[in-house]
Every structure is written in structure tokens, then in C-alpha cells.
Design a protein around this motif. Structure first.
Motif, PDB file in Angstrom:
ATOM      1  N   GLN A 172       0.818  -1.210   0.000  1.00 43.24           N
ATOM      2  CA  GLN A 172       0.000   0.000   0.000  1.00 43.24           C
ATOM      3  C   GLN A 172       0.857   1.269   0.000  1.00 43.24           C
ATOM      4  OE1 GLN A 172      -3.896   1.869   2.356  1.00 43.24           O
ATOM      5  NE2 GLN A 172      -2.606   0.407   3.416  1.00 43.24           N
ATOM      6  N   PHE A 173       0.463   2.211  -0.839  1.00 45.98           N
ATOM      7  CA  PHE A 173       1.052   3.554  -0.883  1.00 45.98           C
ATOM      8  C   PHE A 173       0.146   4.499  -0.114  1.00 45.98           C
ATOM      9  CE2 PHE A 173       0.781   7.746  -2.940  1.00 45.98           C
ATOM     10  CZ  PHE A 173       2.095   8.175  -2.886  1.00 45.98           C
ATOM     11  N   LEU A 174       0.728   5.282   0.801  1.00 43.82           N
ATOM     12  CA  LEU A 174      -0.036   6.257   1.582  1.00 43.82           C
ATOM     13  C   LEU A 174       0.712   7.577   1.597  1.00 43.82           C
ATOM     14  CD1 LEU A 174       0.147   3.362   3.543  1.00 43.82           C
ATOM     15  CD2 LEU A 174      -1.944   4.474   4.347  1.00 43.82           C
ATOM     16  N   CYS A 175       0.032   8.625   1.180  1.00 44.29           N
ATOM     17  CA  CYS A 175       0.640   9.953   1.134  1.00 44.29           C
ATOM     18  C   CYS A 175      -0.283  10.950   1.820  1.00 44.29           C
ATOM     19  CB  CYS A 175       0.881  10.376  -0.311  1.00 44.29           C
ATOM     20  SG  CYS A 175       1.504  12.071  -0.475  1.00 44.29           S
ATOM     21  N   LEU A 176       0.208  11.557   2.884  1.00 45.45           N
ATOM     22  CA  LEU A 176      -0.510  12.617   3.585  1.00 45.45           C
ATOM     23  C   LEU A 176       0.118  13.942   3.185  1.00 45.45           C
ATOM     24  CD1 LEU A 176      -2.605  13.376   5.793  1.00 45.45           C
ATOM     25  CD2 LEU A 176      -0.795  13.037   7.486  1.00 45.45           C
ATOM     26  N   GLU A 177      -0.701  14.838   2.635  1.00 41.27           N
ATOM     27  CA  GLU A 177      -0.147  16.102   2.151  1.00 41.27           C
ATOM     28  C   GLU A 177      -1.175  17.215   2.285  1.00 41.27           C
ATOM     29  OE1 GLU A 177       2.116  18.413   1.804  1.00 41.27           O
ATOM     30  OE2 GLU A 177       3.356  16.945   0.737  1.00 41.27           O
ATOM     31  N   PHE A 178      -0.676  18.420   2.523  1.00 40.58           N
ATOM     32  CA  PHE A 178      -1.547  19.585   2.494  1.00 40.58           C
ATOM     33  C   PHE A 178      -2.181  19.689   1.111  1.00 40.58           C
ATOM     34  CE2 PHE A 178       1.528  20.893   5.825  1.00 40.58           C
ATOM     35  CZ  PHE A 178       0.615  21.060   6.866  1.00 40.58           C
ATOM     36  N   SER A 179      -3.425  20.188   1.081  1.00 44.11           N
ATOM     37  CA  SER A 179      -4.121  20.156  -0.189  1.00 44.11           C
ATOM     38  C   SER A 179      -4.997  21.395  -0.356  1.00 44.11           C
ATOM     39  CB  SER A 179      -4.939  18.859  -0.292  1.00 44.11           C
ATOM     40  OG  SER A 179      -5.222  18.555  -1.627  1.00 44.11           O
ATOM     41  N   GLU A 180      -6.060  21.272  -1.151  1.00 41.28           N
ATOM     42  CA  GLU A 180      -6.898  22.414  -1.493  1.00 41.28           C
ATOM     43  C   GLU A 180      -8.151  22.433  -0.622  1.00 41.28           C
ATOM     44  OE1 GLU A 180      -7.716  24.424  -5.648  1.00 41.28           O
ATOM     45  OE2 GLU A 180      -8.897  22.579  -5.469  1.00 41.28           O
ATOM     46  N   VAL A 181      -8.335  23.497   0.119  1.00 49.48           N
ATOM     47  CA  VAL A 181      -9.491  23.633   1.013  1.00 49.48           C
ATOM     48  C   VAL A 181     -10.760  23.733   0.179  1.00 49.48           C
ATOM     49  CG1 VAL A 181     -10.565  25.076   2.776  1.00 49.48           C
ATOM     50  CG2 VAL A 181      -8.082  24.730   2.780  1.00 49.48           C
ATOM     51  N   ASP A 182     -11.790  22.972   0.591  1.00 51.07           N
ATOM     52  CA  ASP A 182     -13.039  22.965  -0.167  1.00 51.07           C
ATOM     53  C   ASP A 182     -14.241  23.435   0.661  1.00 51.07           C
ATOM     54  OD1 ASP A 182     -13.369  20.844   1.546  1.00 51.07           O
ATOM     55  OD2 ASP A 182     -13.796  19.355  -0.006  1.00 51.07           O
ATOM     56  N   VAL A 183     -13.981  24.154   1.752  1.00 50.68           N
ATOM     57  CA  VAL A 183     -15.054  24.672   2.601  1.00 50.68           C
ATOM     58  C   VAL A 183     -15.063  26.194   2.515  1.00 50.68           C
ATOM     59  CG1 VAL A 183     -15.911  24.861   4.963  1.00 50.68           C
ATOM     60  CG2 VAL A 183     -14.886  22.707   4.180  1.00 50.68           C
ATOM     61  N   PRO A 184     -16.150  26.783   2.025  1.00 46.04           N
ATOM     62  CA  PRO A 184     -16.218  28.247   1.928  1.00 46.04           C
ATOM     63  C   PRO A 184     -15.979  28.913   3.286  1.00 46.04           C
ATOM     64  CG  PRO A 184     -18.051  27.236   0.747  1.00 46.04           C
ATOM     65  CD  PRO A 184     -17.374  26.136   1.514  1.00 46.04           C
TER      66      PRO A 184
END
Length: 258
Positions: A172-184
Motif C-alpha cells: 500500500q502507498f499512503l501519502c498525507l499532504e496539504f491540499s486544497e481547502v473545499d469549505v467556503p
């Protein structure tokens, strides 16, 4: 200055935060950042995420599901200070063996020291190497983890190909990364916190605002959830998925080598 989010992982090789660079120039600059922040890295993770990164990492380790019974070997990439590796070993009741790999020797020095203090050193290896050219045989690991490090790898496609290569079939590959916020609303708060608060706090705690300016800029440049998931699929992985955390501030990406 171009602060537009990258649409593909390949764009990250020529961007040092918002600053365009030539291919090959990014890695030495990133190395200097992590030599500078190594000793305060874990403290600043608490500050930057208001402590929530601990919950995100716990979710990642739960998803990795290290075995408490059978031999289980994992590779933690860009994990120099050992935060994820320690959690994996503890979650396995000290059955797992984790190789911590980082290109930055200063980060690894912190991890080794912490491992000795925590009594976990026998369950860990620390390896200084490049995620784009892993010094391991094919089909070596049950899991590959990388937390908040993939965006600092210049050629992420190469890192993903290497991840696929060294995983065992069924790994299994697992990547935790900061991403794009989708909550107004959360997106505006998060931008204000990131750009107005984090670099000054970095200066106050570490004497270094510039490194944290790069780190928050690199988060904004990183491809969004769908774009990165596409890159993981292109790396050969199956059953690729992601789970947003805290409104998309971070995302946990997963895939399997079938």
C-alpha cells in the motif's frame, strides 16, 4: 510571482514556492530549508496545524494497518524526524520494522536522537537518500508512507515510480499532504493564517521566516486532490483514492500495487 496552484506534479520541479527556478535548482534550495528547520520541525508542525496534524497522522497509521503478528516492513520517505515511523512501530506493538528515508541529514539526526530516547531504535533504520532513486530492491516493502514531504520532491513522477517499484505486490502507498481547502470561509481563514502568521511565528521560534514562507507557498503550489490522485494512478497504482481532512487542508491519498 505566480501563486496559481500547479495543475500537474511535473510543474513542481521548476517552482520553489512561488519563485520559478530551473530544473535542478530546487533540491539544493529545499535542502537548505530543512537544514535550517530540522531542530524545530515537529514544534512548528504543531503550531502550523494548531496540533491537528497529530490526528491526521493517526488516521494515516490506522489506514496503513501495520501487522502485530506477521513480519511487516515499511518505508517512510521524507520522514527524517521519525514522527510517522514511531507511530507505525507503536501501532504494531513493536512488530513492524520501518526504514526512515530522507535526503536531509539534519532531519535524520533529529530522528535518530529521538529514536534512541524513545527506545525504538532497534525497530528502525535511518537512510540518507533521494526519493527519486531509492537504494532498495524491487518488491521490498509492505507499505510506503510519506507525510508532508512529497511536495518537496522536485520530480514527483520519479518518486511515485520508485514507490511502486519497491512495494511488494499487495503493498500500500499512503501519502498525507496539504491540499486544497473545499469549505467556503475556511479557505480565506487558512490563507490568512498561512501567509500572515506562520512566517512571523517561524521567525520567533526558529529565527527563520524565509523557510516557512517557502513551506506555505509550496502548499499553495501543490496540485489539488484530483490532480495528485491522477499522478498516483499514472505511477501504476490501483484502487487510488483520497480522503479530505479538516475541510481539505490536508488529504490522505492511498493506492495499491496489485
Amino acid at each position: 510571482m505566480n501563486d496559481e496552484r500547479s495543475r500537474a506534479t511535473g510543474d513542481m520541479a521548476t517552482s520553489y514556492g512561488f519563485t520559478p527556478v530551473e530544473d535542478g535548482e530546487k533540491q539544493p534550495l529545499v535542502n537548505e530549508v530543512f537544514h535550517s528547520v530540522a531542530k524545530s520541525y515537529d514544534v512548528m508542525n504543531d503550531v502550523m496545524s494548531m496540533g491537528v496534524h497529530r490526528l491526521w497522522k493517526s488516521a494515516m497509521v490506522t489506514k496503513a494497518a501495520p501487522s502485530k503478528i506477521r513480519p511487516w516492513r515499511s518505508l517512510d520517505v521524507a520522514g527524517g524526524t521519525g514522527d510517522i515511523a514511531f507511530r507505525l512501530v507503536e501501532a504494531s506493538d513493536k512488530n513492524a520494522h520501518v526504514t526512515v528515508l530522507d535526503i536531509n541529514g539534519s532531519m535524520l539526526d533529529v530522528g535518530r536522537e529521538r529514536a534512541e530516547k524513545n527506545g525504538l531504535a532497534p525497530h528502525l533504520d535511518f537512510v540518507e537518500a533521494n526519493a527519486e532513486v531509492l537504494p532498495f530492491d524491487d518488491n521490498s516493502f509492505d507499505a510506503y508512507t510519506v507525510a508532508f514531504g512529497i511536495r518537496n520532491v522536485p520530480h514527483m513522477d520519479r518518486a511515485l515510480a520508485e514507490a511502486y517499484r519497491v512495494l511488494k505486490p499487495g503493498g500500500q502507498f499512503l501519502c498525507l499532504e496539504f491540499s486544497e481547502v473545499d469549505v467556503p470561509g475556511l479557505d480565506k481563514f487558512y490563507d490568512a493564517w498561512s501567509f500572515n502568521a506562520i512566517p512571523p511565528i517561524g521567525r520567533m521560534i526558529t529565527g527563520d521566516a524565509e523557510s516557512y514562507q517557502y513551506l506555505v507557498e509550496s502548499i499553495r503550489k501543490f496540485p489539488n486532490q484530483e490532480a495528485f490522485a491522477k499522478a498516483v494512478r499514472e505511477g501504476g497504482f490501483s484502487q487510488v483514492n483520497y480522503r479530505n481532512m479538516t475541510g481539505g487542508i490536508a488529504a490522505l491519498h492511498t493506492g495499491w500495487k496489485i
